[in-house]
Design a protein around this motif. Structure first.
Motif, PDB file in Angstrom:
ATOM      1  N   TYR A 162       0.761  -1.204   0.111  1.00 47.46           N
ATOM      2  CA  TYR A 162      -0.156   0.041   0.058  1.00 47.46           C
ATOM      3  C   TYR A 162       0.762   1.399  -0.063  1.00 47.46           C
ATOM      4  O   TYR A 162       0.556   2.260  -0.857  1.00 47.46           O
ATOM      5  CB  TYR A 162      -0.888  -0.096   1.075  1.00 47.46           C
ATOM      6  CG  TYR A 162      -1.971   1.167   1.070  1.00 47.46           C
ATOM      7  CD1 TYR A 162      -3.323   1.081   0.706  1.00 47.46           C
ATOM      8  CD2 TYR A 162      -1.527   2.362   1.715  1.00 47.46           C
ATOM      9  CE1 TYR A 162      -4.148   2.024   0.642  1.00 47.46           C
ATOM     10  CE2 TYR A 162      -2.602   3.362   1.715  1.00 47.46           C
ATOM     11  CZ  TYR A 162      -3.694   3.269   1.033  1.00 47.46           C
ATOM     12  OH  TYR A 162      -4.550   4.235   1.032  1.00 47.46           O
ATOM     13  N   GLN A 163       1.856   1.271   0.748  1.00 50.74           N
ATOM     14  CA  GLN A 163       2.867   2.497   1.110  1.00 50.74           C
ATOM     15  C   GLN A 163       3.566   2.753  -0.312  1.00 50.74           C
ATOM     16  O   GLN A 163       3.947   3.933  -0.941  1.00 50.74           O
ATOM     17  CB  GLN A 163       3.653   2.228   1.987  1.00 50.74           C
ATOM     18  CG  GLN A 163       4.372   3.494   2.216  1.00 50.74           C
ATOM     19  CD  GLN A 163       3.559   4.778   2.502  1.00 50.74           C
ATOM     20  OE1 GLN A 163       2.741   4.515   3.451  1.00 50.74           O
ATOM     21  NE2 GLN A 163       3.705   5.571   2.234  1.00 50.74           N
ATOM     22  N   ALA A 164       3.969   1.453  -1.103  1.00 50.31           N
ATOM     23  CA  ALA A 164       4.716   1.954  -2.178  1.00 50.31           C
ATOM     24  C   ALA A 164       3.902   2.343  -3.314  1.00 50.31           C
ATOM     25  O   ALA A 164       4.280   3.246  -3.952  1.00 50.31           O
ATOM     26  CB  ALA A 164       5.273   0.398  -2.699  1.00 50.31           C
ATOM     27  N   PHE A 165       2.515   1.997  -3.525  1.00 52.59           N
ATOM     28  CA  PHE A 165       1.723   2.431  -4.507  1.00 52.59           C
ATOM     29  C   PHE A 165       1.284   3.781  -4.087  1.00 52.59           C
ATOM     30  O   PHE A 165       1.272   4.654  -4.949  1.00 52.59           O
ATOM     31  CB  PHE A 165       0.482   1.708  -4.542  1.00 52.59           C
ATOM     32  CG  PHE A 165       0.613   0.337  -5.549  1.00 52.59           C
ATOM     33  CD1 PHE A 165       0.144   0.742  -6.905  1.00 52.59           C
ATOM     34  CD2 PHE A 165       1.432  -0.585  -5.361  1.00 52.59           C
ATOM     35  CE1 PHE A 165       0.302  -0.382  -7.835  1.00 52.59           C
ATOM     36  CE2 PHE A 165       1.531  -1.648  -6.174  1.00 52.59           C
ATOM     37  CZ  PHE A 165       1.037  -1.513  -7.475  1.00 52.59           C
ATOM     38  N   ALA A 166       1.301   4.163  -2.754  1.00 48.70           N
ATOM     39  CA  ALA A 166       0.723   5.538  -2.316  1.00 48.70           C
ATOM     40  C   ALA A 166       1.884   6.427  -2.502  1.00 48.70           C
ATOM     41  O   ALA A 166       1.859   7.525  -3.063  1.00 48.70           O
ATOM     42  CB  ALA A 166       0.493   5.598  -0.708  1.00 48.70           C
ATOM     43  N   ASP A 167       3.078   6.030  -2.580  1.00 45.75           N
ATOM     44  CA  ASP A 167       4.193   6.883  -2.850  1.00 45.75           C
ATOM     45  C   ASP A 167       4.241   7.217  -4.351  1.00 45.75           C
ATOM     46  O   ASP A 167       4.623   8.466  -4.894  1.00 45.75           O
ATOM     47  CB  ASP A 167       5.521   6.324  -2.486  1.00 45.75           C
ATOM     48  CG  ASP A 167       5.681   6.214  -0.993  1.00 45.75           C
ATOM     49  OD1 ASP A 167       5.029   6.937  -0.219  1.00 45.75           O
ATOM     50  OD2 ASP A 167       6.687   5.310  -0.486  1.00 45.75           O
TER      51      ASP A 167
END
Length: 173
Positions: A161-166
């Motif tokens: 989720y964090q990788a995509f949000a970034d």
């Protein structure tokens, strides 16, 4: 322009016009997302995949291509199966991964789908680094010509989720 949303959760529970299955080339089920979609969607998905193998895809679905079937018991209208590439340190297969997203959106357009839920293709057992997989996914969807109104990336854990949000944040600047 296509709206991108992120969901932390289980793609098999998504209510969408289509969910994308990170399939293996056999189309007959497997592990990860593929196994989960086949289990939860029920035997109708496997039967449709077997029909595809008997007709157009006797040797399996090629990497980077996509094809649609019924969604069986899933809350979605269709399943779009796409075969992601196995990550390689020695060979750049980025174009094949991007093709998975483009081809899935092309099939979604043919189906008239307006909402499509994607997993992070190739980032599980196929070993694609999550940050790079997110970059390719977001850039490809942003650049695609499609009538799909919402692309929902359904991500299995906090790190994905964090990788995509970034990547979504970076694409907005």
């Amino acid at each position: 322009m296509t709206r991108i949303t992120l969901v932390l959760g289980d793609i098999t529970a998504e209510k969408a016009d289509a969910v994308v299955n990170a399939a293996n080339s056999s189309l007959l089920g497997g592990g990860g997302v593929d196994g989960a979609i086949h289990r939860r969607g029920g035997p109708e998905i496997l039967a449709a995949c077997e029909d595809l193998r008997r007709s157009h895809y006797g040797k399996g679905l090629p990497t980077g291509r996509a094809v649609a079937t019924t969604a069986g018991r899933l809350a979605a209208g269709h399943v779009i199966h796409t075969v992601g590439p196995v990550w390689s340190r020695d060979e750049d297969r980025s174009a094949l991964l991007a093709s998975c997203y483009r081809e899935s959106l092309r099939i979604a357009d043919e189906l008239g789908a307006r909402t499509v839920a994607f997993p992070a293709i190739s980032t599980g057992i196929y070993g694609w680094p999550m940050d790079d997989g997110a970059r390719i996914a977001v850039e490809t969807v942003r650049g695609a010509r499609t009538d799909v109104e919402e692309v929902r990336f359904v991500l299995f854990d906090d790190a994905a989720y964090q990788a995509f949000a970034d990547r979504v944040r970076a694409a907005q600047h």
